[in-house]
Design an enzyme around this catalytic site. Sequence first.
Site, short mmCIF file in Angstrom:
data_model
loop_
_atom_site.label_atom_id
_atom_site.label_comp_id
_atom_site.label_asym_id
_atom_site.label_seq_id
_atom_site.Cartn_x
_atom_site.Cartn_y
_atom_site.Cartn_z
N CYS A 58 0.83 -1.21 0.00
CA CYS A 58 0.00 0.00 0.00
C CYS A 58 0.87 1.26 0.00
CB CYS A 58 -0.92 0.00 1.22
SG CYS A 58 -2.07 1.37 1.23
N CYS A 62 0.56 4.69 6.92
CA CYS A 62 -0.08 4.51 8.24
C CYS A 62 0.87 3.72 9.17
CB CYS A 62 -1.39 3.75 8.08
SG CYS A 62 -2.45 4.47 6.79
N CYS A 65 0.31 0.01 10.30
CA CYS A 65 -0.21 -1.00 9.35
C CYS A 65 0.88 -1.85 8.70
CB CYS A 65 -1.03 -0.31 8.27
SG CYS A 65 -1.81 -1.52 7.16
N CYS A 102 -16.96 -8.55 5.27
CA CYS A 102 -16.27 -7.29 5.00
C CYS A 102 -15.00 -7.52 4.19
CB CYS A 102 -15.93 -6.62 6.33
SG CYS A 102 -15.10 -5.05 6.11
N CYS A 133 -19.88 -5.43 3.32
CA CYS A 133 -19.12 -4.25 3.75
C CYS A 133 -17.82 -4.25 2.95
CB CYS A 133 -18.82 -4.35 5.25
SG CYS A 133 -17.81 -2.97 5.85
N CYS A 193 -19.49 2.74 8.46
CA CYS A 193 -18.74 2.03 9.50
C CYS A 193 -17.47 2.83 9.71
CB CYS A 193 -18.43 0.60 9.03
SG CYS A 193 -17.33 -0.28 10.16
N ARG A 265 -18.11 -1.93 17.84
CA ARG A 265 -17.43 -3.22 17.61
C ARG A 265 -16.12 -3.33 18.40
NH1 ARG A 265 -16.86 -3.42 12.15
NH2 ARG A 265 -19.06 -3.97 12.08
N1 SAM Z 1 -6.67 0.67 2.99
C1 SAM Z 1 -7.95 1.04 3.45
C2 SAM Z 1 -7.91 2.17 4.44
O1 SAM Z 1 -6.96 2.29 5.19
O2 SAM Z 1 -8.87 2.95 4.46
C3 SAM Z 1 -8.73 -0.13 4.04
C4 SAM Z 1 -8.01 -1.19 4.84
S1 SAM Z 1 -7.23 -0.63 6.34
C5 SAM Z 1 -6.25 -2.05 6.81
C6 SAM Z 1 -8.59 -0.58 7.48
C7 SAM Z 1 -8.32 -0.20 8.92
O3 SAM Z 1 -7.67 -1.24 9.61
C8 SAM Z 1 -7.46 1.01 9.20
O4 SAM Z 1 -8.10 2.22 9.03
C9 SAM Z 1 -7.10 0.80 10.66
O5 SAM Z 1 -8.03 1.45 11.49
C10 SAM Z 1 -7.20 -0.72 10.83
N2 SAM Z 1 -5.87 -1.30 11.13
C11 SAM Z 1 -4.85 -1.49 10.25
N3 SAM Z 1 -3.78 -2.01 10.87
C12 SAM Z 1 -4.12 -2.15 12.18
C13 SAM Z 1 -3.41 -2.62 13.33
N4 SAM Z 1 -2.15 -3.03 13.27
N5 SAM Z 1 -4.06 -2.62 14.51
C14 SAM Z 1 -5.34 -2.21 14.60
N6 SAM Z 1 -6.06 -1.75 13.54
C15 SAM Z 1 -5.44 -1.70 12.35
C1 DTB Z 2 -11.40 -2.07 11.27
O1 DTB Z 2 -11.72 -1.07 11.94
N1 DTB Z 2 -10.55 -3.01 11.66
C2 DTB Z 2 -10.37 -4.01 10.63
C3 DTB Z 2 -11.37 -3.54 9.55
N2 DTB Z 2 -11.86 -2.31 10.06
C4 DTB Z 2 -10.95 -3.47 8.14
C5 DTB Z 2 -8.97 -4.22 10.23
C6 DTB Z 2 -8.04 -4.58 11.38
C7 DTB Z 2 -6.71 -4.87 10.81
C8 DTB Z 2 -5.73 -5.37 11.83
C9 DTB Z 2 -4.39 -5.63 11.25
C10 DTB Z 2 -4.37 -6.67 10.16
O2 DTB Z 2 -4.92 -7.80 10.35
O3 DTB Z 2 -3.75 -6.44 9.12
FE1 SF4 Z 3 -2.85 1.21 3.35
FE2 SF4 Z 3 -2.82 0.02 5.71
FE3 SF4 Z 3 -3.11 2.64 5.58
FE4 SF4 Z 3 -5.13 1.05 4.72
S1 SF4 Z 3 -4.36 1.23 6.81
S2 SF4 Z 3 -4.30 2.87 3.70
S3 SF4 Z 3 -3.91 -0.68 3.92
S4 SF4 Z 3 -1.30 1.47 4.94
#
Ligand code: SAM
Ligand code: DTB
Ligand code: SF4
Length: 323
Positions: A58, A62, A65, A102, A133, A193, A265
């Site tokens: 990506c 973030c 992530c 989702c 979703c 959401c 949630r």
């Molecule tokens: N890329 C898209 C975005 O960021 O909008 C959708 C997927 S992204 C992985 C969705 C959400 O997962 C993020 O906004 C974040 O709140 C959550 N997330 C990602 N990594 C995480 C982590 N290590 N721990 C908890 N929540 C996480």
């Molecule tokens: C949300 O608030 N949490 C989910 C979903 N929306 C997409 C994602 C959590 C991701 C946790 C780290 C991972 O498994 O990559």
């Molecule tokens: Fe990309 Fe992860 Fe950020 Fe979603 S949360 S925009 S997958 S870096």
Amino acid sequence: MGNLALAAIRTWKIVDIEALFALPFNDLLFQAHTVHRQHFDPNTVQLSTLLSIKTGGCAEDCGYCPQSAHHEGSVEKEALISVDAVLSAARAAKAAGASRFCMGAAWRSPKDKDLTSVLDMVREVKALGLETCATLGMLHDDQADRLKDAGLDYYNHNLDTSPEFYGEIITTRSYQDRLDTLDKVRDAGLNVCCGGIVGMGESRTERAGLLAQLANLTPQPESVPINMLVRVEGTPLADAPALDPLEFVRTIAVARILMPASHVRLSAGRSEMSEAVQALCFFAGANSIFYGEKLLTTGNPDVTRDEALFDKLGLRAEGFRSA
Ligand code: SAM
Ligand code: DTB
Ligand code: SF4
């Protein structure tokens, strides 16, 4: 006027939210649980199953992530998976008892060509009788309308943290970008959401700031995922100090009081949480979980473990509700 619209008439100030956080634990939980009972069956929990349809690589940075290409040791980049692969995961989720499916993609925003494939996924998952979703990043132009037309029920797009702390975590898109996408989602008639992550080193005031942003959205989001940071090796937040679990329970309780008619949630982070902490979260007003062995790239409790926990607590899964 619906419950969500009524709940949003009040504008929440951070100082008032901080006062809720500062209540004696028993007073806060009693208040939250009372609000919860006024709006929901307290023994029912909605089950959403996640699937990563496009993993890794990506462009966003973030800090939490594992899918960001900016971090060393991030997960391997994969192509968008097939509609058939999505359908077999959705069938399994339905058989296991989930009511919502989702689909998550590691995109900054979807390209139109990719969106066309996602629309097929949405149509076919919906046809199985599941709520749908998607979380695909920022949406532009008519993308939200196209998702709605394909039968999407919910769009997940998180604010993640307070506006003040946001710049410490993400630099490649702004808070306003996120609010703009949420507006498009709402305007398209999709259910929203929207939630965030705690345990990233933010202060309690910043946690209150996130909840203020969520609660002051008009109408309030239908679903509010509260994630406990999953500290993944190789990400800048791998060594963030663990948040006290009781502070997490307080965050759930305050979210319930502020957003009385929303599904709150108990999201990422359950694998590291004891059953007792999860039980407190359910008492405090959490009434939805991610269900299934995997979140997007990290682990989640096994279905059998969750079934055993639900049995112990006398909880049951919320049935399918048509949109
Ligand atoms: N890329 C898209 C975005 O960021 O909008 C959708 C997927 S992204 C992985 C969705 C959400 O997962 C993020 O906004 C974040 O709140 C959550 N997330 C990602 N990594 C995480 C982590 N290590 N721990 C908890 N929540 C996480
Ligand atoms: C949300 O608030 N949490 C989910 C979903 N929306 C997409 C994602 C959590 C991701 C946790 C780290 C991972 O498994 O990559
Ligand atoms: Fe990309 Fe992860 Fe950020 Fe979603 S949360 S925009 S997958 S870096």
